[in-house]
Design a protein around this motif. Sequence first.
Motif, PDB file in Angstrom:
ATOM      1  N   SER A  85       0.826  -1.208   0.000  1.00 51.94           N
ATOM      2  CA  SER A  85       0.000   0.000   0.000  1.00 51.94           C
ATOM      3  C   SER A  85       0.858   1.256   0.000  1.00 51.94           C
ATOM      4  O   SER A  85       0.382   2.345  -0.348  1.00 51.94           O
ATOM      5  CB  SER A  85      -0.923  -0.004   1.224  1.00 51.94           C
ATOM      6  N   SER A  86       2.129   1.121   0.365  1.00 52.58           N
ATOM      7  CA  SER A  86       3.025   2.287   0.380  1.00 52.58           C
ATOM      8  C   SER A  86       3.369   2.776  -1.022  1.00 52.58           C
ATOM      9  O   SER A  86       3.950   3.845  -1.180  1.00 52.58           O
ATOM     10  CB  SER A  86       4.318   1.947   1.134  1.00 52.58           C
ATOM     11  N   TYR A  88       1.101   3.478  -3.318  1.00 50.61           N
ATOM     12  CA  TYR A  88       0.030   4.321  -3.843  1.00 50.61           C
ATOM     13  C   TYR A  88       0.230   5.778  -3.422  1.00 50.61           C
ATOM     14  O   TYR A  88       0.852   6.065  -2.394  1.00 50.61           O
ATOM     15  CB  TYR A  88      -1.330   3.843  -3.332  1.00 50.61           C
ATOM     16  N   GLU A  90      -2.135   7.658  -2.353  1.00 51.78           N
ATOM     17  CA  GLU A  90      -2.944   7.852  -1.148  1.00 51.78           C
ATOM     18  C   GLU A  90      -3.033   6.530  -0.393  1.00 51.78           C
ATOM     19  O   GLU A  90      -2.885   5.453  -0.981  1.00 51.78           O
ATOM     20  CB  GLU A  90      -4.356   8.332  -1.525  1.00 51.78           C
ATOM     21  N   LYS A  91      -3.277   6.598   0.905  1.00 50.19           N
ATOM     22  CA  LYS A  91      -3.331   5.381   1.713  1.00 50.19           C
ATOM     23  C   LYS A  91      -4.433   4.441   1.221  1.00 50.19           C
ATOM     24  O   LYS A  91      -5.533   4.873   0.896  1.00 50.19           O
ATOM     25  CB  LYS A  91      -3.563   5.729   3.187  1.00 50.19           C
ATOM     26  N   ASP A  92      -4.095   3.181   1.179  1.00 50.76           N
ATOM     27  CA  ASP A  92      -5.032   2.144   0.761  1.00 50.76           C
ATOM     28  C   ASP A  92      -4.614   0.864   1.472  1.00 50.76           C
ATOM     29  O   ASP A  92      -3.832   0.920   2.423  1.00 50.76           O
ATOM     30  CB  ASP A  92      -4.994   1.976  -0.771  1.00 50.76           C
ATOM     31  N   SER A  94      -2.822  -3.048   1.289  1.00 48.58           N
ATOM     32  CA  SER A  94      -1.930  -3.870   0.482  1.00 48.58           C
ATOM     33  C   SER A  94      -2.725  -5.033  -0.116  1.00 48.58           C
ATOM     34  O   SER A  94      -3.797  -5.391   0.370  1.00 48.58           O
ATOM     35  CB  SER A  94      -0.791  -4.403   1.347  1.00 48.58           C
TER      36      SER A  94
END
Length: 203
Positions: A85-86, A88, A90-92, A94
């Motif tokens: 997820s890092s 992207y 924006e936070k999302d 994994s």
Amino acid sequence: MYQPKKYRKKDPLYIFNFIKAHPFATFVLKGERLLATHIPVLITGTPDDFVLYAHIANHNEQFSFLKDGLEALLIFQGAHGYVSSSWYKEKDISTWDYSAVHVNVKLKIQTAGELESSLDDLVAKFEKNQEKPLFFQDYPRDIVEEHLPLITGFWCNPFKVEAVAKLHQGYDKEDIGSVTRHLEKMDDPLATQLSKNIKEENN
């Protein structure tokens, strides 16, 4: 197979070519418990009407359960990998990207002649690009005759085919670009192929 609608693949040509490109399959059948073996599987026919074929060693635990009409499952898997997820903007969350084809089949045991022909096909497929190929017909006949009784070949007639490719469909170009770049930085052939698959899927 778990197939979210946006990842489901139904195109017969896609499935046919996927199997050809990923011939090392997991062969699953029900014995006294579920049994699995990892074997090369070949495909013949057309995208709309194909048959698969393979063989196993007779000392394999699966052998005693082989018979005409037995149901089995063949699993073909493509490149796969963890996506952080890092990566992207924006936070999302994994996730894991992957592709696979499942083929439910009914078995038909091969004759000795069919098995030998199948082995000829198998060796030809993987030997043809060698610098000095050694094809099945080039093997010493005594070695062939020694090994043939130790294996059993079978046809796999499909009755259900399912395919999935979870490759970041629906993400914007910036995130897809970031994901593919990070995969390529890993210097890992599997990650590199997964990056290629994601790019192809998302144009």
